[in-house]
Scaffold this active site. Structure first.
Site, PDB file in Angstrom:
ATOM      1  N   HIS A  80       0.772  -1.030  -0.199  1.00 21.61           N
ATOM      2  CA  HIS A  80      -0.073   0.020  -0.008  1.00 21.61           C
ATOM      3  C   HIS A  80       0.949   1.360   0.006  1.00 21.61           C
ATOM      4  O   HIS A  80       1.920   1.421   0.573  1.00 21.61           O
ATOM      5  CB  HIS A  80      -0.928   0.075   1.131  1.00 21.61           C
ATOM      6  CG  HIS A  80      -2.122  -0.772   1.200  1.00 21.61           C
ATOM      7  ND1 HIS A  80      -2.748  -1.641   2.066  1.00 21.61           N
ATOM      8  CD2 HIS A  80      -2.416  -1.964   0.046  1.00 21.61           C
ATOM      9  CE1 HIS A  80      -3.815  -2.363   1.953  1.00 21.61           C
ATOM     10  NE2 HIS A  80      -3.550  -2.474   0.278  1.00 21.61           N
ATOM     11  N   ASP A 102       0.456  -2.907   8.647  1.00 23.43           N
ATOM     12  CA  ASP A 102      -1.045  -2.957   8.793  1.00 23.43           C
ATOM     13  C   ASP A 102      -1.586  -4.416   9.181  1.00 23.43           C
ATOM     14  O   ASP A 102      -2.907  -4.478   9.208  1.00 23.43           O
ATOM     15  CB  ASP A 102      -1.758  -2.485   7.619  1.00 23.43           C
ATOM     16  CG  ASP A 102      -1.702  -0.858   7.391  1.00 23.43           C
ATOM     17  OD1 ASP A 102      -1.038  -0.328   8.365  1.00 23.43           O
ATOM     18  OD2 ASP A 102      -2.170  -0.506   6.621  1.00 23.43           O
TER      19      ASP A 102
END
Length: 323
Positions: free
Chosen positions: A109, A188
């Site tokens: 990401h 994450d």
């Protein structure tokens, strides 16, 4: 925002994660952060944490991300974790007269990997590591489960943690040479009081990855990729209102965030006490989710736990703005 799983979300997520459209949105997010925090301000106060000859600096970037600078005081060797916005990270490195030996990236990401190209331009020959299965942009070396990385006295092991993305990895720093606990740079995958959304895997995959992380020593320090502690612990207290560990942690977090102080690190042991995403086998959590059983409580099967994890995720996302 479109919900995970529907057609509009899937199209948007595909464009963000696999095309140059993602870079455009990342630049927009950088501009938003610059506008919200002008003149070098950040979402949190920079607070280096020292453990004898080891220093770990959570560097606040973007709207709520953390990059990390890990430095060995004996050798002067430093590495950087997840520099999603290169400019403030490079600025800090230059102010501290630090030349990083490598960049470690947890997943693809843009808010974690968006600074890779700029780091390669700024620091000639620097190695950028990312997960083998995640198509991380601008990496020079891929890593996978069980790989070891050494930079001077800084020794990292790699653990494959799919769920948030298909190839997410975490990096575990050996604290032994410094007389310190090990450190988990969790990206994450795991947050204080929470975990990443399951963008690229079913709940069973995320459950397996979380269970693997829970095998680490309870003293292992957790350095997450975002400052999400406030929302996460509000939800944890909502789900388990009688959990005193959650209530105490929530009170402490509020005090920290009022002063814009960081809430990391947590520990694996602490997270097991209040993080609902790690507590899908706990009776009080299952009761709160509406799970029923006959007779005395028995440890749930992995299938039940995966369903519980999905429901915790759904409730967290649904209630986020209502708490």
């Amino acid at each position: 925002m479109a919900k995970e799983g529907n057609c509009l979300f899937r199209i948007g997520y595909f464009l963000y994660s696999r095309t140059s459209v993602g870079k455009f949105y990342h630049r927009r997010d950088i501009a938003k952060a610059r506008a919200k925090y002008p003149d070098g301000e950040t979402h949190s106060v920079i607070q280096p944490k020292s453990f004898n000859d080891l220093t770990i600096t959570p560097l606040p970037i973007l709207l709520d991300n953390y990059a990390y600078i890990v430095t060995c005081g004996k050798t002067g060797t430093s590495i950087v974790v997840d520099p999603g916005d290169a400019e403030p990270v490079i600025k800090y490195l230059k102010e501290q007269d630090i030349t990083p030996a490598a960049v470690l990236v947890t997943h693809k990401h843009w808010d974690h990997a968006g600074g890779n190209a700029d780091f390669k331009k700024e620091f000639s020959g620097i190695k950028v590591f990312g997960g083998k299965h995640d198509n991380v942009p601008d990496v020079t070396n891929t890593v996978d489960q069980g790989h070891s990385l050494e930079f001077g006295s800084l020794k990292f092991s790699v653990q494959f943690t799919p769920g948030h993305t298909v190839g997410h990895v975490v990096y575990i720093l050996d604290g032994g040479p410094y007389g310190a606990p090990d450190s988990l740079f969790s990206g994450d995958h795991l947050f204080l009081g929470g975990c990443g959304r399951m963008f690229e895997g079913p709940p069973s995959t995320m459950l397996g990855s979380l269970d693997d992380i829970c095998q680490l020593s309870g003293e292992t320090l957790v350095w997450p990729g975002h400052e999400y502690a406030n929302d996460n612990m509000e939800f944890a207290c909502h789900l388990e209102p009688d959990n005193t560990a959650a209530q105490d942690k929530n009170d402490w977090i509020k005090q920290q965030r009022e002063k814009r102080l960081v809430t990391c690190p947590s520990t694996i042991g602490d997270e097991k006490m209040y993080n609902p995403f790690l507590r899908t086998s706990i009776e009080s959590v299952l009761k709160s989710l509406g799970v029923t059983w006959t007779g005395p409580f028995q440890p749930p099967t992995d299938n039940v736990r995966a369903q519980a994890l999905a429901e915790v995720r759904r409730q967290k996302d649904t209630l986020k703005y209502n708490l």
